[in-house]
Design a protein around this motif. Structure first.
Motif, PDB file in Angstrom:
ATOM      1  N   THR A 276       0.858  -1.288   0.132  1.00  0.00           N
ATOM      2  CA  THR A 276       0.150   0.006  -0.009  1.00  0.00           C
ATOM      3  C   THR A 276       0.956   1.267  -0.070  1.00  0.00           C
ATOM      4  O   THR A 276       1.992   1.075   0.135  1.00  0.00           O
TER       5      THR A 276
ATOM      6  N   ARG B 201      -0.160   5.051   5.374  1.00  0.00           N
ATOM      7  CA  ARG B 201      -1.175   5.961   6.094  1.00  0.00           C
ATOM      8  C   ARG B 201      -0.541   6.801   6.956  1.00  0.00           C
ATOM      9  O   ARG B 201       0.423   6.530   7.806  1.00  0.00           O
TER      10      ARG B 201
ATOM     11  N   ARG C 123      -3.413  15.180  -0.701  1.00  0.00           N
ATOM     12  CA  ARG C 123      -3.941  13.734  -1.035  1.00  0.00           C
ATOM     13  C   ARG C 123      -4.001  13.462  -2.162  1.00  0.00           C
ATOM     14  O   ARG C 123      -4.745  13.779  -3.382  1.00  0.00           O
TER      15      ARG C 123
ATOM     16  N   ALA D  68      -2.689   7.627   2.115  1.00  0.00           N
ATOM     17  CA  ALA D  68      -3.773   8.079   2.969  1.00  0.00           C
ATOM     18  C   ALA D  68      -3.586   9.028   3.967  1.00  0.00           C
ATOM     19  O   ALA D  68      -2.739   8.799   4.634  1.00  0.00           O
TER      20      ALA D  68
ATOM     21  N   ALA E 229      -5.618  10.518   7.111  1.00  0.00           N
ATOM     22  CA  ALA E 229      -6.731  10.714   7.989  1.00  0.00           C
ATOM     23  C   ALA E 229      -6.513  11.609   9.026  1.00  0.00           C
ATOM     24  O   ALA E 229      -5.549  12.009   9.759  1.00  0.00           O
TER      25      ALA E 229
ATOM     26  N   THR F  87      -0.254   2.630  11.106  1.00  0.00           N
ATOM     27  CA  THR F  87      -0.013   4.087  10.642  1.00  0.00           C
ATOM     28  C   THR F  87       1.603   4.153  10.565  1.00  0.00           C
ATOM     29  O   THR F  87       2.407   3.798  11.181  1.00  0.00           O
TER      30      THR F  87
END
Length: 230
Positions: free
Chosen positions: A2, A5, A29, A35, A37, A71
């Motif tokens: 991925t 994050r 973004r 990602a 958050a 994270t």
């Protein structure tokens, strides 16, 4: 693998501030990027406006960082950088404080920076931090809005106050770059930069930009089989 994050933590319990952060971070973004958050520390005070408020969120922040093992980088979105060092002890992942990141970014955009503080009693706390960083000599001045954190996030007169205080930093104090000294001011950055005619740094954007770079580099190293920097 991925793209990673990043968790941006608002240490106060004001959801309006968190929503403003989330909106201000939209440009970061990017397709293929990590990602981003945003979350609120619900047990925090409604606004972090004193040293007592700063100390009250230190251990809750560390526990939160410890719990989010999925994270890749953390950002503490309060200009006093509460809990920054204890959070760095709580994880091997990078943790960014927005005052530290905002000041470092400002130094790349100008010679002397000015800071817009929420209130006058925040300024001694910020100056102590600058002395610890060894950068007090690069500060043109720090001036207060004399508002609450909640007012900076949603007050009708916030932008006019920012223009007045930011203008004094530039015209009277000689600042050639201005830092917004509270995460709650994030939504006003672009408009204030246009009004003042100098770079205006939103420190949360600055910290998240650094986090994006750190996560992307770690991912590239992993794909190449190169160990990430400790």
């Amino acid at each position: 693998m991925t793209a990673g994050r990043i968790l941006v933590i608002n240490p106060n319990s004001n959801e309006t501030v968190t929503a403003g952060l989330d909106e201000a971070l939209k440009p970061l973004r990017i397709a293929g990027g990590p990602a981003i958050a945003c979350m609120t520390l619900t047990e925090g005070p409604y606004g972090i406006e004193s040293q007592r408020d700063v100390e009250s969120v230190t251990l809750p922040l560390a526990r939160l960082v410890e719990a989010h093992t999925d994270t890749d980088a953390f950002v503490i979105a309060c200009y006093s950088d509460p809990g920054l060092h204890v959070c760095r002890e709580a994880t091997a992942k990078p943790v960014f404080g927005i005052q530290e990141s905002g000041v470092v970014t400002a130094l790349s955009r100008g010679d002397r920076f000015g800071v817009v503080a929420v209130a006058g009693r925040s300024i001694p706390r910020h100056l102590r931090y600058l002395r610890q960083m060894g950068l007090e000599a690069r500060l043109a001045n720090e001036r207060p809005l004399d508002m609450t954190v909640a007012e900076t996030a949603s007050g009708a007169d916030t932008f006019d106050r920012l223009v007045a205080v930011g203008g004094a930093l530039v015209e009277e104090d000689g600042a050639d770059v201005v830092i917004l000294g509270c995460a709650g001011m994030a939504r006003h950055r672009a408009g204030l930069e246009a009004a003042l005619g100098v770079p205006v740094i939103d420190p949360t954007q600055a910290a998240v930009a650094m986090a994006v770079g750190a996560v992307a580099l770690a991912r590239a190293n992993a794909l190449a089989g190169t160990p990430a920097a400790p």
